[in-house]
Design a protein around this motif. Structure first.
Motif, short mmCIF file in Angstrom:
data_model
loop_
_atom_site.label_atom_id
_atom_site.label_comp_id
_atom_site.label_asym_id
_atom_site.label_seq_id
_atom_site.Cartn_x
_atom_site.Cartn_y
_atom_site.Cartn_z
N ALA A 42 0.84 -1.21 0.00
CA ALA A 42 0.00 0.00 0.00
C ALA A 42 0.88 1.25 0.00
N MET A 43 1.94 1.24 0.79
CA MET A 43 2.82 2.41 0.87
C MET A 43 3.55 2.62 -0.47
N ASP A 44 4.01 1.54 -1.07
CA ASP A 44 4.68 1.66 -2.36
C ASP A 44 3.72 2.15 -3.44
N ARG A 45 2.46 1.70 -3.34
CA ARG A 45 1.44 2.14 -4.31
C ARG A 45 1.21 3.65 -4.18
N VAL A 46 1.20 4.15 -2.95
CA VAL A 46 1.00 5.59 -2.75
C VAL A 46 2.09 6.36 -3.49
N LYS A 47 3.33 5.90 -3.36
CA LYS A 47 4.44 6.58 -4.03
C LYS A 47 4.29 6.52 -5.55
N GLU A 48 3.81 5.36 -6.03
CA GLU A 48 3.64 5.17 -7.47
C GLU A 48 2.48 6.02 -8.02
N MET A 49 1.43 6.15 -7.20
CA MET A 49 0.24 6.88 -7.63
C MET A 49 0.37 8.39 -7.43
N ALA A 50 1.37 8.80 -6.69
CA ALA A 50 1.49 10.21 -6.28
C ALA A 50 1.47 11.23 -7.43
N PRO A 51 2.15 10.94 -8.58
CA PRO A 51 2.13 11.92 -9.67
C PRO A 51 0.71 12.30 -10.11
N ASP A 52 -0.24 11.36 -9.99
CA ASP A 52 -1.63 11.66 -10.37
C ASP A 52 -2.41 12.29 -9.21
N HIS A 53 -1.77 12.42 -8.08
CA HIS A 53 -2.45 12.97 -6.89
C HIS A 53 -1.58 14.04 -6.24
N PRO A 54 -1.41 15.19 -6.94
CA PRO A 54 -0.56 16.25 -6.37
C PRO A 54 -1.04 16.70 -4.99
N GLU A 55 -2.35 16.53 -4.73
CA GLU A 55 -2.90 16.96 -3.44
C GLU A 55 -2.35 16.14 -2.27
N TRP A 56 -1.81 14.95 -2.56
CA TRP A 56 -1.31 14.10 -1.48
C TRP A 56 -0.09 14.71 -0.78
N LYS A 57 0.60 15.59 -1.50
CA LYS A 57 1.80 16.20 -0.90
C LYS A 57 1.50 16.88 0.42
N ASN A 58 0.28 17.40 0.52
CA ASN A 58 -0.09 18.12 1.74
C ASN A 58 -1.25 17.48 2.49
N LYS A 59 -1.50 16.21 2.19
CA LYS A 59 -2.66 15.55 2.78
C LYS A 59 -2.23 14.25 3.47
N GLN A 60 -2.56 14.15 4.76
CA GLN A 60 -2.24 12.92 5.47
C GLN A 60 -3.28 11.84 5.17
N PRO A 61 -2.93 10.59 5.24
CA PRO A 61 -1.65 10.01 5.63
C PRO A 61 -0.64 9.94 4.49
N PHE A 62 -1.05 10.40 3.29
CA PHE A 62 -0.21 10.25 2.10
C PHE A 62 1.10 11.03 2.21
N LYS A 63 0.97 12.24 2.78
CA LYS A 63 2.15 13.09 2.98
C LYS A 63 3.24 12.32 3.75
N ALA A 64 2.82 11.70 4.84
CA ALA A 64 3.78 10.95 5.68
C ALA A 64 4.45 9.84 4.88
N VAL A 65 3.67 9.11 4.09
CA VAL A 65 4.24 8.01 3.30
C VAL A 65 5.23 8.58 2.28
N LEU A 66 4.83 9.65 1.60
CA LEU A 66 5.67 10.22 0.55
C LEU A 66 6.97 10.79 1.11
#
Lengths: 354, 354
Positions: free
Chosen positions: A100-124
């Motif tokens: 799941a954590m690796d998927r977040v990193k892989e999906m991140a380019p399509d989810h710029p909002e994750w940079k400032n949104k938890q829990p995604f921010k923490a994973v990234l």
């Protein structure tokens, strides 16, 4: 899934501690060998000659003997195996969480909002402390964002790609190498004696089906696990099944015997697990009219694998251990009973011999 | 279950009409014979030599031929069969509804209040008109009262006892005799060619498992159906699974491909059904990357069985028939394609020869 949800702050601290002292533990046990030439004669060559191995072999011999009062017809030889911590390792976190954590990193380019949104921010940001602060709610968000919103076919591809490349944080090998060689032999031994082998795990069923079929020799239809809800979409003649962001069934604790009844419709005669999450499955198996076999894996090997039981936040084995002792169920002492833990230990030792 | 719920007033009128003109229809077709001596050579001896039979045999021959481009590996030879109206009859009502009604009568001594409480009163007084007036709500009450509040073991016994003694209202034979002989041969033919045969039915899974395993040669773990919720009760060391008065899953329409994915985890290559409730399962099968086979049973035989399709309140075949024609799926014309309908027709004809 439930196990994932139970993932706690103290566990994450444990994870951080472990990650900070990466070691190549796997290389330390080359001395324990299970020469291939013995496999022909001995159905469980990676098991030491302890009472555990003898009990398993004696049980199978007896229930497959047509002239023995404990004989079990082939159609009723149903065996069930938990997966995490029972067929492969589960430390320092369930491998599905790393996915799941690796998927977040892989999906991140399509989810710029994750940079400032938890829990995604923490994973990234690889900030495990902040991830821990998100608690269970954060983890559910993590799993739902990475496991849903795709078709079963797409999800299958994500998992297959991940398992082919991702490496375990401390063992530094791909996750599929962290299966237990002695358990692979046990699965094979049971099948050779006409047992049907099932995985019955708290892990996600589609996650497991994407790769464990090949590793365990168990077909997709014999893999049972937790599920998220799905919907059928005719899609103008190209039908697809879409994975939704909602839990459908948690295959843990009471869920295990319930799912076994729903899907298999027969009570198992052989049950193998490693935690209190498997206890109800063990109890259900123990109540079979046939002589049944309950097998607990006890994680006692802090050097070759991990040592944990009653106080662990993953794979807690407390009530299960009590009942195993009280009712005389067989408990594997990983340190004493297993010659090797992982398949690559055998290949390593053979390479040494060359 | 959903089919049961869809049970409508006009259907009940149809039921009353049929009941009032009981006939021994089954004896009328002794002339259609499928001599046992032909079974050895011909895998489908109860099928006439029509295009339907030829298409089935040609398909199996091709996909099991290693040198053919349409070859399908054994592990992917998944075949799925609807039950009601596809493997056994479903008129004048789903047989599971007759079971529910018979259970009400059997349970009545412990429920004196039922004498004055609908829908039970109607069942106890054989008053089908009043039963019809209770509508869907009444039917749900009927099913829940008779299918829940017991353990899976108790329920299994009730069904086994019922199937051994209860007789069909017009055919006057036990319900298990009303399976389709040509379909039994098809199941056997597929298994002989290493297909795994599954039942995927809107009927209750525990109802079916109680007896169809022996009749169809399909093990419990390959029977998929609708389910009510269950709970695990440790019961002081004598664990049991208790059936609750709430629906868990309706295995009909979209539910069929969803359940196939949940439980089997592979797309079927061979799908057989008889109603619009099977259409999504057919569409799912048709989308297989392998060359797949979609087979609809069309009830065209008003003499030997029943004739119904687009306007029927049970086993309605309308959209399914349109798509079958459009996409070139195989449609069994029961009247023309089947030499016999039920197994006892063969025994009867053999007795005549003696």
């Amino acid at each position: 899934m439930k196990k994932l949800i139970n993932f706690s702050i103290s566990f994450i601290i444990f994870f951080i501690l472990l990650s900070s002292c990466k070691q190549e533990l796997v290389k330390e046990n080359k001395g324990e060998r299970a020469p291939l030439e013995n496999i022909q004669k001995d159905p469980l060559p990676s098991w030491n000659e302890t009472s555990t191995k003898k009990e398993i072999i004696a049980y199978v011999d007896v229930v497959c003997d047509k002239n023995h009062p404990y004989f079990i017809p082939v159609k009723d030889r149903i065996s069930v195996f938990d997966n995490d911590g029972n067929l492969w390792s589960e430390q320092p976190a369930y491998f599905q969480l790393f996915f799941a954590m690796d998927r977040v990193k892989e999906m991140a380019p399509d989810h710029p909002e994750w940079k400032n949104k938890q829990p995604f921010k923490a994973v990234l940001e690889n900030d495990m402390e902040s991830l821990a602060e998100q608690g269970e709610e954060g983890l559910i968000k993590l799993v739902m964002a990475t496991h849903s919103g795709n078709t079963i076919k797409e999800f299958d591809t994500y998992v297959k790609d991940w398992i082919a490349s991702a490496k375990h944080p401390t063992k530094n090998v791909t996750y599929d190498q962290l299966v237990y060689q002695p358990m692979l032999e046990l699965l094979q031994f049971l099948r050779a004696n006409d047992f049907k082998t099932y995985v019955v795990s708290g892990g996600g069923v589609d996650f497991m089906r994407a790769f464990v079929t090949d590793i365990y020799g168990i077909p997709e239809e014999q893999i049972i696990g937790s599920r998220i809800k799905t919907e059928f979409d005719y899609n103008d003649g190209n039908p697809r099944i879409v994975r939704l962001a909602a839990l459908d069934f948690i295959d843990d604790k009471e869920g295990k015997p319930l799912n076994i009844q729903k899907i298999i419709g027969k009570k198992p005669v052989f049950s193998s697990g490693n935690s209190d999450g498997d206890l109800q499955m063990m109890q259900w198996t123990a109540s079979n009219k046939y002589n049944s076999f309950m097998l607990y894996v006890h994680h006692t090997d802090s050097i070759r694998e991990w040592a944990y039981d009653r106080d662990s936040h993953i794979g807690k084995l407390d009530k299960g251990l009590d009942q195993a002792i009280k009712d005389g169920w067989t408990v594997i002492d990983m340190k004493k009973d297993w010659k090797v833990i992982y398949p690559f230990e055998i290949s390593d030792s053979h390479q040494d011999q060359d």
